[in-house]
Design a protein around this motif. Structure first.
Motif, PDB file in Angstrom:
ATOM      1  N   MET A  62      60.527 -59.517 -33.009  1.00  0.00           N
ATOM      2  CA  MET A  62      59.282 -58.799 -33.138  1.00  0.00           C
ATOM      3  C   MET A  62      58.243 -59.433 -32.204  1.00  0.00           C
ATOM      4  O   MET A  62      58.133 -60.644 -32.130  1.00  0.00           O
ATOM      5  N   ILE A  63      57.509 -58.610 -31.516  1.00  0.00           N
ATOM      6  CA  ILE A  63      56.416 -59.056 -30.655  1.00  0.00           C
ATOM      7  C   ILE A  63      55.119 -58.674 -31.351  1.00  0.00           C
ATOM      8  O   ILE A  63      54.960 -57.541 -31.811  1.00  0.00           O
ATOM      9  N   ARG A  64      54.187 -59.626 -31.423  1.00  0.00           N
ATOM     10  CA  ARG A  64      52.916 -59.357 -32.077  1.00  0.00           C
ATOM     11  C   ARG A  64      51.824 -60.230 -31.462  1.00  0.00           C
ATOM     12  O   ARG A  64      52.112 -61.196 -30.755  1.00  0.00           O
ATOM     13  N   ARG A  65      50.573 -59.873 -31.742  1.00  0.00           N
ATOM     14  CA  ARG A  65      49.442 -60.702 -31.338  1.00  0.00           C
ATOM     15  C   ARG A  65      49.512 -62.028 -32.088  1.00  0.00           C
ATOM     16  O   ARG A  65      49.926 -62.073 -33.255  1.00  0.00           O
ATOM     17  N   ALA A  66      49.110 -63.085 -31.435  1.00  0.00           N
ATOM     18  CA  ALA A  66      49.092 -64.396 -32.080  1.00  0.00           C
ATOM     19  C   ALA A  66      48.041 -64.428 -33.184  1.00  0.00           C
ATOM     20  O   ALA A  66      47.028 -63.729 -33.118  1.00  0.00           O
ATOM     21  N   ARG A  67      48.313 -65.265 -34.180  1.00  0.00           N
ATOM     22  CA  ARG A  67      47.397 -65.491 -35.297  1.00  0.00           C
ATOM     23  C   ARG A  67      47.054 -66.988 -35.341  1.00  0.00           C
ATOM     24  O   ARG A  67      47.794 -67.807 -34.780  1.00  0.00           O
ATOM     25  N   PRO A  68      45.977 -67.345 -36.024  1.00  0.00           N
ATOM     26  CA  PRO A  68      45.616 -68.767 -36.108  1.00  0.00           C
ATOM     27  C   PRO A  68      46.736 -69.663 -36.631  1.00  0.00           C
ATOM     28  O   PRO A  68      46.866 -70.812 -36.194  1.00  0.00           O
ATOM     29  N   ASP A  69      47.575 -69.149 -37.514  1.00  0.00           N
ATOM     30  CA  ASP A  69      48.657 -69.989 -38.033  1.00  0.00           C
ATOM     31  C   ASP A  69      49.795 -70.193 -37.018  1.00  0.00           C
ATOM     32  O   ASP A  69      50.751 -70.921 -37.297  1.00  0.00           O
ATOM     33  N   ASP A  70      49.681 -69.594 -35.835  1.00  0.00           N
ATOM     34  CA  ASP A  70      50.670 -69.784 -34.769  1.00  0.00           C
ATOM     35  C   ASP A  70      50.309 -70.931 -33.825  1.00  0.00           C
ATOM     36  O   ASP A  70      51.076 -71.254 -32.914  1.00  0.00           O
ATOM     37  N   ILE A  71      49.147 -71.547 -33.999  1.00  0.00           N
ATOM     38  CA  ILE A  71      48.646 -72.525 -33.034  1.00  0.00           C
ATOM     39  C   ILE A  71      49.629 -73.661 -32.788  1.00  0.00           C
ATOM     40  O   ILE A  71      49.884 -74.038 -31.640  1.00  0.00           O
ATOM     41  N   ALA A  72      50.198 -74.233 -33.823  1.00  0.00           N
ATOM     42  CA  ALA A  72      51.143 -75.344 -33.639  1.00  0.00           C
ATOM     43  C   ALA A  72      52.346 -74.891 -32.811  1.00  0.00           C
ATOM     44  O   ALA A  72      52.767 -75.584 -31.877  1.00  0.00           O
ATOM     45  N   ALA A  73      52.888 -73.728 -33.137  1.00  0.00           N
ATOM     46  CA  ALA A  73      54.044 -73.221 -32.396  1.00  0.00           C
ATOM     47  C   ALA A  73      53.681 -72.926 -30.942  1.00  0.00           C
ATOM     48  O   ALA A  73      54.450 -73.234 -30.027  1.00  0.00           O
ATOM     49  N   ILE A  74      52.510 -72.337 -30.712  1.00  0.00           N
ATOM     50  CA  ILE A  74      52.074 -72.031 -29.343  1.00  0.00           C
ATOM     51  C   ILE A  74      51.921 -73.318 -28.539  1.00  0.00           C
ATOM     52  O   ILE A  74      52.381 -73.407 -27.397  1.00  0.00           O
ATOM     53  N   THR A  75      51.296 -74.325 -29.143  1.00  0.00           N
ATOM     54  CA  THR A  75      51.119 -75.595 -28.449  1.00  0.00           C
ATOM     55  C   THR A  75      52.476 -76.226 -28.131  1.00  0.00           C
ATOM     56  O   THR A  75      52.700 -76.719 -27.015  1.00  0.00           O
ATOM     57  N   ASP A  76      53.395 -76.185 -29.067  1.00  0.00           N
ATOM     58  CA  ASP A  76      54.747 -76.709 -28.822  1.00  0.00           C
ATOM     59  C   ASP A  76      55.429 -75.959 -27.669  1.00  0.00           C
ATOM     60  O   ASP A  76      56.107 -76.568 -26.835  1.00  0.00           O
ATOM     61  N   LEU A  77      55.256 -74.647 -27.625  1.00  0.00           N
ATOM     62  CA  LEU A  77      55.859 -73.858 -26.546  1.00  0.00           C
ATOM     63  C   LEU A  77      55.232 -74.191 -25.195  1.00  0.00           C
ATOM     64  O   LEU A  77      55.924 -74.200 -24.175  1.00  0.00           O
ATOM     65  N   ILE A  78      53.944 -74.467 -25.166  1.00  0.00           N
ATOM     66  CA  ILE A  78      53.293 -74.874 -23.917  1.00  0.00           C
ATOM     67  C   ILE A  78      53.908 -76.174 -23.414  1.00  0.00           C
ATOM     68  O   ILE A  78      54.203 -76.316 -22.218  1.00  0.00           O
ATOM     69  N   TYR A  79      54.135 -77.126 -24.310  1.00  0.00           N
ATOM     70  CA  TYR A  79      54.760 -78.387 -23.915  1.00  0.00           C
ATOM     71  C   TYR A  79      56.209 -78.180 -23.477  1.00  0.00           C
ATOM     72  O   TYR A  79      56.676 -78.818 -22.528  1.00  0.00           O
ATOM     73  N   ALA A  80      56.912 -77.265 -24.143  1.00  0.00           N
ATOM     74  CA  ALA A  80      58.291 -76.963 -23.732  1.00  0.00           C
ATOM     75  C   ALA A  80      58.302 -76.342 -22.338  1.00  0.00           C
ATOM     76  O   ALA A  80      59.182 -76.646 -21.521  1.00  0.00           O
ATOM     77  N   MET A 108      43.550 -75.069 -28.128  1.00  0.00           N
ATOM     78  CA  MET A 108      44.154 -73.740 -28.140  1.00  0.00           C
ATOM     79  C   MET A 108      43.520 -72.874 -29.224  1.00  0.00           C
ATOM     80  O   MET A 108      43.288 -71.685 -29.014  1.00  0.00           O
ATOM     81  N   ASN A 109      43.220 -73.465 -30.364  1.00  0.00           N
ATOM     82  CA  ASN A 109      42.587 -72.697 -31.438  1.00  0.00           C
ATOM     83  C   ASN A 109      41.222 -72.178 -30.996  1.00  0.00           C
ATOM     84  O   ASN A 109      40.896 -71.012 -31.210  1.00  0.00           O
ATOM     85  N   THR A 110      40.433 -73.029 -30.342  1.00  0.00           N
ATOM     86  CA  THR A 110      39.116 -72.610 -29.860  1.00  0.00           C
ATOM     87  C   THR A 110      39.250 -71.545 -28.780  1.00  0.00           C
ATOM     88  O   THR A 110      38.529 -70.540 -28.794  1.00  0.00           O
ATOM     89  N   ALA A 111      40.178 -71.755 -27.838  1.00  0.00           N
ATOM     90  CA  ALA A 111      40.348 -70.803 -26.736  1.00  0.00           C
ATOM     91  C   ALA A 111      40.793 -69.432 -27.244  1.00  0.00           C
ATOM     92  O   ALA A 111      40.321 -68.402 -26.765  1.00  0.00           O
ATOM     93  N   LEU A 112      41.681 -69.427 -28.232  1.00  0.00           N
ATOM     94  CA  LEU A 112      42.232 -68.169 -28.737  1.00  0.00           C
ATOM     95  C   LEU A 112      41.406 -67.524 -29.847  1.00  0.00           C
ATOM     96  O   LEU A 112      41.324 -66.294 -29.931  1.00  0.00           O
ATOM     97  N   PHE A 113      40.814 -68.345 -30.711  1.00  0.00           N
ATOM     98  CA  PHE A 113      40.202 -67.795 -31.917  1.00  0.00           C
ATOM     99  C   PHE A 113      38.780 -68.274 -32.174  1.00  0.00           C
ATOM    100  O   PHE A 113      38.223 -67.998 -33.236  1.00  0.00           O
ATOM    101  N   GLY A 114      38.190 -68.977 -31.217  1.00  0.00           N
ATOM    102  CA  GLY A 114      36.823 -69.444 -31.372  1.00  0.00           C
ATOM    103  C   GLY A 114      35.828 -68.307 -31.263  1.00  0.00           C
ATOM    104  O   GLY A 114      36.204 -67.133 -31.149  1.00  0.00           O
ATOM    105  N   PRO A 115      34.535 -68.634 -31.269  1.00  0.00           N
ATOM    106  CA  PRO A 115      33.514 -67.595 -31.223  1.00  0.00           C
ATOM    107  C   PRO A 115      33.533 -66.763 -29.941  1.00  0.00           C
ATOM    108  O   PRO A 115      33.110 -65.610 -29.954  1.00  0.00           O
ATOM    109  N   GLU A 116      33.997 -67.333 -28.847  1.00  0.00           N
ATOM    110  CA  GLU A 116      34.105 -66.598 -27.582  1.00  0.00           C
ATOM    111  C   GLU A 116      35.503 -66.806 -26.994  1.00  0.00           C
ATOM    112  O   GLU A 116      35.679 -67.589 -26.068  1.00  0.00           O
ATOM    113  N   PRO A 117      36.500 -66.096 -27.514  1.00  0.00           N
ATOM    114  CA  PRO A 117      37.868 -66.300 -27.017  1.00  0.00           C
ATOM    115  C   PRO A 117      37.948 -66.089 -25.504  1.00  0.00           C
ATOM    116  O   PRO A 117      37.373 -65.135 -24.967  1.00  0.00           O
TER     117      PRO A 117
END
Length: 156
Positions: free
Chosen positions: A1-19, A37-46
């Motif tokens: 399934m492909i979907r928009r990222a959610r705040p609870d995905d931050i750890a996985a996204i960060t791990d994938l960036i390192y991979a 990553m949380n601020t960039a994706l979900f902060g007041p000004e993504p």
């Protein structure tokens, strides 16, 4: 399934960036932390957006990180794909194609005229994959980057 990222995905996204950094032989250059990553994706000004590929088990196995760019020639926005990465053990299952299709859908829905990205010259598997989708290399362009001391010197 492909979907928009959610705040609870931050750890996985960060791990994938390192991979991805490891895959590109540049792990030592990667310094991002989950809070950034949380601020960039979900902060007041993504400033960046993400889609993820999720297995039926709920595991995030791929990511597409992107931001809007602008074509002065077309007069409309486009999408610049900063990172596309699927864990090696999950490749071949359609996740990469699904992530790119989701971004293409974003472009079509918003009347954007371009979906652009860069790929390392040596990454033949990815180049072949992109060509199979109809993507064309922009060989006449050379990418430049200003960073580190040169950036500081020019900026001060």
């Amino acid at each position: 399934m492909i979907r928009r990222a959610r705040p609870d995905d931050i750890a996985a996204i960060t791990d994938l960036i390192y991979a991805l950094a490891e895959y590109e032989h540049a792990r030592e250059l990667c310094t991002v932390v989950p809070e950034q990553m949380n601020t960039a994706l979900f902060g007041p000004e993504p400033s960046v957006f993400a889609h993820v590929a999720e297995e039926s088990s709920g595991s995030v196995v791929g990511v597409a990180l992107w931001f809007r760019n602008f074509s002065t020639w077309d007069g409309v926005h486009g999408i610049y794909l900063e990172d596309l990465f699927v864990l090696p053990e999950h490749r071949g299952a359609g996740h990469g194609r699904g992530l790119l299709a989701a971004l293409a859908h974003e472009c079509v829905e918003r009347d954007y005229t371009r979906l652009s990205w860069s790929v390392l010259d040596w990454n033949e598997p990815s180049i072949g994959f992109y060509r199979s989708l109809g993507a064309e290399p922009q060989d006449e362009w050379t990418t430049f980057r200003l960073s580190g001391e040169a950036l500081r010197a020019l900026g001060t």
